[in-house]
Design a protein around this motif. Sequence first.
Motif, short mmCIF file in Angstrom:
data_model
loop_
_atom_site.label_atom_id
_atom_site.label_comp_id
_atom_site.label_asym_id
_atom_site.label_seq_id
_atom_site.Cartn_x
_atom_site.Cartn_y
_atom_site.Cartn_z
N ASP A 42 0.72 -1.17 -0.05
CA ASP A 42 0.00 0.09 0.14
C ASP A 42 0.97 1.40 -0.03
OD1 ASP A 42 -2.23 -1.53 -0.04
OD2 ASP A 42 -2.78 -1.22 1.97
N LEU A 43 1.91 1.26 0.66
CA LEU A 43 2.83 2.38 0.94
C LEU A 43 3.48 2.72 -0.37
CD1 LEU A 43 4.47 4.48 2.36
CD2 LEU A 43 6.12 2.84 2.93
N ILE A 44 4.04 1.53 -1.09
CA ILE A 44 4.36 1.58 -2.48
C ILE A 44 3.51 2.33 -3.73
CG2 ILE A 44 5.46 0.35 -4.58
CD1 ILE A 44 6.71 -1.40 -2.25
N GLU A 45 2.33 1.88 -3.43
CA GLU A 45 1.05 2.14 -4.29
C GLU A 45 0.82 3.94 -3.92
OE1 GLU A 45 -1.11 2.32 -7.60
OE2 GLU A 45 0.52 0.88 -7.20
N LYS A 46 0.90 4.03 -2.93
CA LYS A 46 0.63 5.39 -2.48
C LYS A 46 1.50 6.57 -3.08
CE LYS A 46 0.39 8.11 1.83
NZ LYS A 46 0.48 8.22 3.37
N ARG A 47 2.97 5.92 -2.82
CA ARG A 47 4.04 7.00 -3.41
C ARG A 47 4.22 6.85 -4.68
NH1 ARG A 47 7.40 7.14 1.25
NH2 ARG A 47 5.88 7.76 2.83
N ARG A 48 3.74 5.90 -5.44
CA ARG A 48 3.59 5.94 -7.01
C ARG A 48 2.55 6.99 -7.47
NH1 ARG A 48 3.27 0.17 -8.20
NH2 ARG A 48 5.49 0.16 -7.89
N GLN A 49 1.56 6.87 -6.80
CA GLN A 49 0.19 7.55 -7.23
C GLN A 49 0.80 9.27 -6.73
OE1 GLN A 49 -3.42 6.14 -5.87
NE2 GLN A 49 -3.13 4.20 -7.20
N SER A 50 1.36 9.27 -6.00
CA SER A 50 1.60 10.64 -5.54
C SER A 50 2.58 11.47 -6.37
CB SER A 50 2.04 10.94 -4.02
OG SER A 50 3.23 10.44 -4.14
N LYS A 51 3.36 10.95 -7.24
CA LYS A 51 4.11 11.45 -8.13
C LYS A 51 3.64 11.57 -9.57
CE LYS A 51 8.36 9.87 -5.63
NZ LYS A 51 9.49 8.95 -5.96
#
Length: 76
Positions: A42-51
């Motif tokens: 979930d953290l990886i996906e969250k960071r991926r979407q924020s960029k």
Amino acid sequence: MASQAREKFATQVNSEILAHVRSLAQSEGRQLQALVDEALADLIEKRRQSKPRSAVMAVYQASHEKFGALYKKLAE
């Protein structure tokens, strides 16, 4: 889902957070490692979407170079 290679690692976690995660794992009938996997994914996906995507940023930069003066006047 195919079985993926697993790797052990050690870290330290806030005691209260760990207690809550252990409680969640128990109440859901899941292993602690399953919740850690889920949280990290979930953290990886969250960071991926924020960029913003590089293609989007390239178009933005091109637009700003071409219409920067207009954008500045509109902002006033």
